[in-house]
Motif scaffolding. Structure first.
Motif, PDB file in Angstrom:
ATOM      1  N   VAL A 212       0.828  -1.209   0.000  1.00  0.00           N
ATOM      2  CA  VAL A 212       0.000   0.000   0.000  1.00  0.00           C
ATOM      3  C   VAL A 212       0.861   1.258   0.000  1.00  0.00           C
ATOM      4  CG1 VAL A 212      -1.697   1.311   1.325  1.00  0.00           C
ATOM      5  CG2 VAL A 212      -1.944  -1.163   1.086  1.00  0.00           C
ATOM      6  N   LEU A 213       1.887   1.304   0.881  1.00  0.00           N
ATOM      7  CA  LEU A 213       2.711   2.508   0.995  1.00  0.00           C
ATOM      8  C   LEU A 213       3.505   2.767  -0.280  1.00  0.00           C
ATOM      9  CD1 LEU A 213       4.000   2.146   4.666  1.00  0.00           C
ATOM     10  CD2 LEU A 213       2.207   3.653   3.806  1.00  0.00           C
ATOM     11  N   VAL A 214       4.102   1.719  -0.842  1.00  0.00           N
ATOM     12  CA  VAL A 214       4.862   1.903  -2.085  1.00  0.00           C
ATOM     13  C   VAL A 214       3.915   2.280  -3.224  1.00  0.00           C
ATOM     14  CG1 VAL A 214       6.310   0.733  -3.781  1.00  0.00           C
ATOM     15  CG2 VAL A 214       6.707   0.359  -1.356  1.00  0.00           C
ATOM     16  N   GLY A 215       2.703   1.703  -3.221  1.00  0.00           N
ATOM     17  CA  GLY A 215       1.733   2.075  -4.242  1.00  0.00           C
ATOM     18  C   GLY A 215       1.380   3.544  -4.173  1.00  0.00           C
ATOM     19  N   ARG A 216       1.200   4.057  -2.946  1.00  0.00           N
ATOM     20  CA  ARG A 216       0.907   5.485  -2.814  1.00  0.00           C
ATOM     21  C   ARG A 216       2.078   6.342  -3.275  1.00  0.00           C
ATOM     22  NH1 ARG A 216      -2.240   6.023   3.052  1.00  0.00           N
ATOM     23  NH2 ARG A 216      -4.121   4.865   2.430  1.00  0.00           N
ATOM     24  N   ALA A 217       3.290   5.911  -2.947  1.00  0.00           N
ATOM     25  CA  ALA A 217       4.466   6.669  -3.401  1.00  0.00           C
ATOM     26  C   ALA A 217       4.594   6.640  -4.918  1.00  0.00           C
ATOM     27  CB  ALA A 217       5.735   6.111  -2.739  1.00  0.00           C
ATOM     28  N   LEU A 218       4.343   5.456  -5.509  1.00  0.00           N
ATOM     29  CA  LEU A 218       4.469   5.337  -6.960  1.00  0.00           C
ATOM     30  C   LEU A 218       3.330   6.027  -7.695  1.00  0.00           C
ATOM     31  CD1 LEU A 218       5.672   1.639  -7.361  1.00  0.00           C
ATOM     32  CD2 LEU A 218       7.026   3.730  -7.504  1.00  0.00           C
ATOM     33  N   ARG A 219       2.249   6.320  -6.982  1.00  0.00           N
ATOM     34  CA  ARG A 219       1.156   7.030  -7.625  1.00  0.00           C
ATOM     35  C   ARG A 219       1.613   8.407  -8.102  1.00  0.00           C
ATOM     36  NH1 ARG A 219      -3.553   7.004  -3.725  1.00  0.00           N
ATOM     37  NH2 ARG A 219      -3.023   4.778  -3.814  1.00  0.00           N
ATOM     38  N   SER A 220       2.448   9.061  -7.310  1.00  0.00           N
ATOM     39  CA  SER A 220       2.994  10.351  -7.741  1.00  0.00           C
ATOM     40  C   SER A 220       3.913  10.181  -8.933  1.00  0.00           C
ATOM     41  CB  SER A 220       3.742  11.014  -6.576  1.00  0.00           C
ATOM     42  OG  SER A 220       2.884  11.237  -5.481  1.00  0.00           O
ATOM     43  N   ARG A 225       4.902  10.411 -14.837  1.00  0.00           N
ATOM     44  CA  ARG A 225       5.113   9.702 -16.095  1.00  0.00           C
ATOM     45  C   ARG A 225       4.014  10.015 -17.102  1.00  0.00           C
ATOM     46  NH1 ARG A 225       3.462   6.036 -19.172  1.00  0.00           N
ATOM     47  NH2 ARG A 225       1.585   5.800 -17.904  1.00  0.00           N
ATOM     48  N   THR A 226       2.758  10.045 -16.625  1.00  0.00           N
ATOM     49  CA  THR A 226       1.647  10.325 -17.526  1.00  0.00           C
ATOM     50  C   THR A 226       1.742  11.728 -18.100  1.00  0.00           C
ATOM     51  OG1 THR A 226       0.251   8.825 -16.235  1.00  0.00           O
ATOM     52  CG2 THR A 226      -0.864  10.376 -17.689  1.00  0.00           C
TER      53      THR A 226
END
Length: 490
Positions: A212-220, A225-226
């Motif tokens: 969950v935490l890495v997913g939130r970090a990678l969301r940024s 990237r987008t």
């Protein structure tokens, strides 16, 4: 590691082992094999799980060992304290009185025996204890302890037996105290079982939390990237939103924005370069087209000869312009390969002075000191010639060339008595296709690339060129080159 307890044997190496495999299934080799397919998020979870497994294995094993040792020491301390108490009562009341009072004490956790010198039991706190509990016979005042599996007592199982000796009525007596360690072993076993049972739950919790935490970090990162993926040559003005945090994500966004700034500046410079090159080539091409058309229509040989001379002059101009463009293109692509060697810089400056005296009517003044630098002679000769040709085009009557060393650098000054360059234009003159308004009528045939090539060529060798003030108000270009570790003044 295997730990023996009264409830059985527990293999602590299996603590936190994943179903279907042990620690090897989550080791570094597995991460290396799977790292290219599971992604950053999956790798982070795998690394976190492996770290927790190792920590639980090392920490759990250490905890169980320390707990076992601590409990056993507590049992032995209890036995020693009980033995010391009996010894003090023998010293105070004698053996007979002490032995008579042993059976009256309701101690269910420990068994106390008094032995004579031959090892015969003369007193016991429990009727079932009729023989010595150990063969140890320490000296007076010493304490010996041993673990024994005693089945003759009512509880049976593992016992810690502490033995000491005392003298009373000129005889030696032995006091033995047996303390059961079954409860302590059961405690250690229970802790080990709880570690084994709780580790999978802990691993699941860690995996979910990291996911969950890495997913939130990678969301940024995904947003960055987008946004970058949507930026093309028509939208180079777009920029990323920098998050208010002061972390690596914010640093990444700032770095990407700086990169976009450089790309936009490079794109703007490239477009300007193409536009200016097209503009510069349009004039000679138009002249060539017109001259060729007129030459085809006229029958006058003299006119045709003049037209051919014009065409040849324009061809020479185009050849020089294309050559300059190719030089700048190679410089931009970092395709210029330097071959540095020891160069006598005074020979190059003297050669340009001689050439200028031969090809012009200007007065050429020189002040040349012998200086040697470590550089590519070809990449030095062209910038120097460009500066001298520029001075020739703008000079009124005189050109001065100076070479000396100053502050560990070789300094070349190219002066002409023409009008000085305004301080606001001293950097702009080194841009491509820039010709100052005051020089347009004088600089016939110039393309505005010579000074740009000069700066690019010198920068490639660690040198620099700039416009500086002249004490007499002349126009002065100053070149500075590092002497380098291998260069010397001759």
């Amino acid at each position: 590691m295997r730990l023996a307890t009264s409830g059985g044997t527990i293999d602590l190496a299996q603590v936190g082992a994943a179903p279907g495999g042990g620690m090897d299934a989550g080791g570094p080799g597995w991460l290396a094999r799977r790292g290219s397919t599971i992604g950053v998020r999956g790798r982070s979870v795998a690394v976190a799980v492996v770290v927790v497994v190792v920590a639980m294995l090392v920490g759990g094993t250490g905890l169980v060992l320390v707990l076992e040792q601590s409990l056993e020491q507590a049992v032995e301390a209890t036995g020693r304290a009980r033995a010391a108490e009996v010894v003090s009562r023998i010293d105070a009341n004698g053996v007979a009185t002490t032995v008579a009072s042993l059976g009256d004490e309701s101690r269910t956790d420990a068994v106390t025996l008094v032995l004579d010198a031959e090892g015969t039991v003369v007193g016991s706190s429990r009727r079932s204890a009729t023989t010595a509990l150990s063969d140890q016979r320490p000296d007076i005042g010493d304490y010996d302890s041993v673990e024994r599996d005693i089945d003759t007592l009512d509880e049976g199982g593992e016992w810690k037996v502490v033995t000491t000796a005392v003298t009373s009525a000129n005889q030696t007596w032995y006091v033995q105290v047996a303390v059961p360690i079954r409860i302590q072993r059961d405690t250690v076993s229970t802790v080990a079982v709880l570690l084994v049972a709780g580790t999978p739950l802990l691993l699941v919790a860690v995996a979910v939390a990291v996911w969950v935490l890495v997913g939130r970090a990678l969301r940024s990162v995904e947003r960055i990237r987008t946004t970058v993926a949507e930026i093309d040559a028509r939208a180079l003005t777009a920029r990323l939103e920098v998050p208010p945090t002061h972390d690596e994500i914010a640093a990444l966004a700032r770095t990407m924005n700086a990169m976009l700034d450089r790309l936009q500046a490079s794109d703007r410079a490239q477009r300007a370069f193409v536009s200016d090159a097209s503009h510069e080539l349009r004039s000679p091409l138009a002249t060539l087209s017109t001259a060729a058309e007129l030459a085809g229509r006229t029958s006058d040989e003299d006119a045709r000869t003049r037209l051919l001379d014009t065409m040849n002059a324009e061809l020479v101009r185009m050849r020089g312009l294309v050559g300059n463009l190719m030089t700048l293109a190679r410089t931009d692509a970092h395709d210029v390969v330097a071959h540095p060697t020891d160069v006598d810089l005074d020979d190059l400056v003297d050669h340009e002075a001689r050439r200028l005296r031969t090809t012009s009517t200007l007065e050429v003044q020189t002040r040349i000191e012998p200086v040697r630098v470590h550089a590519d002679p070809a990449l030095l000769a062209q910038p120097l010639r460009n500066l001298v040709d520029n001075a020739e085009r703008h000079a009124v009557r005189r050109v001065a060339l100076t070479l000396l060393t100053e502050d560990g650098e070789a300094v070349i000054r190219v002066d002409n008595d023409g009008p000085a360059i305004d301080p606001a234009d001293r950097e702009r003159v080194f841009e491509r296709f820039v010709r100052l308004d005051a020089s347009r009528t004088r600089d016939a045939g110039g393309s505005g690339l010579g000074l740009a090539i000069t700066r690019a060529g010198l920068s490639a060798q660690g040198g620099r060129v700039q416009v500086v003030d002249h004490p007499d108000g002349w126009c002065r270009f100053e070149v500075r080159l590092p002497l380098g570790p291998a260069a010397t003044a001759t």
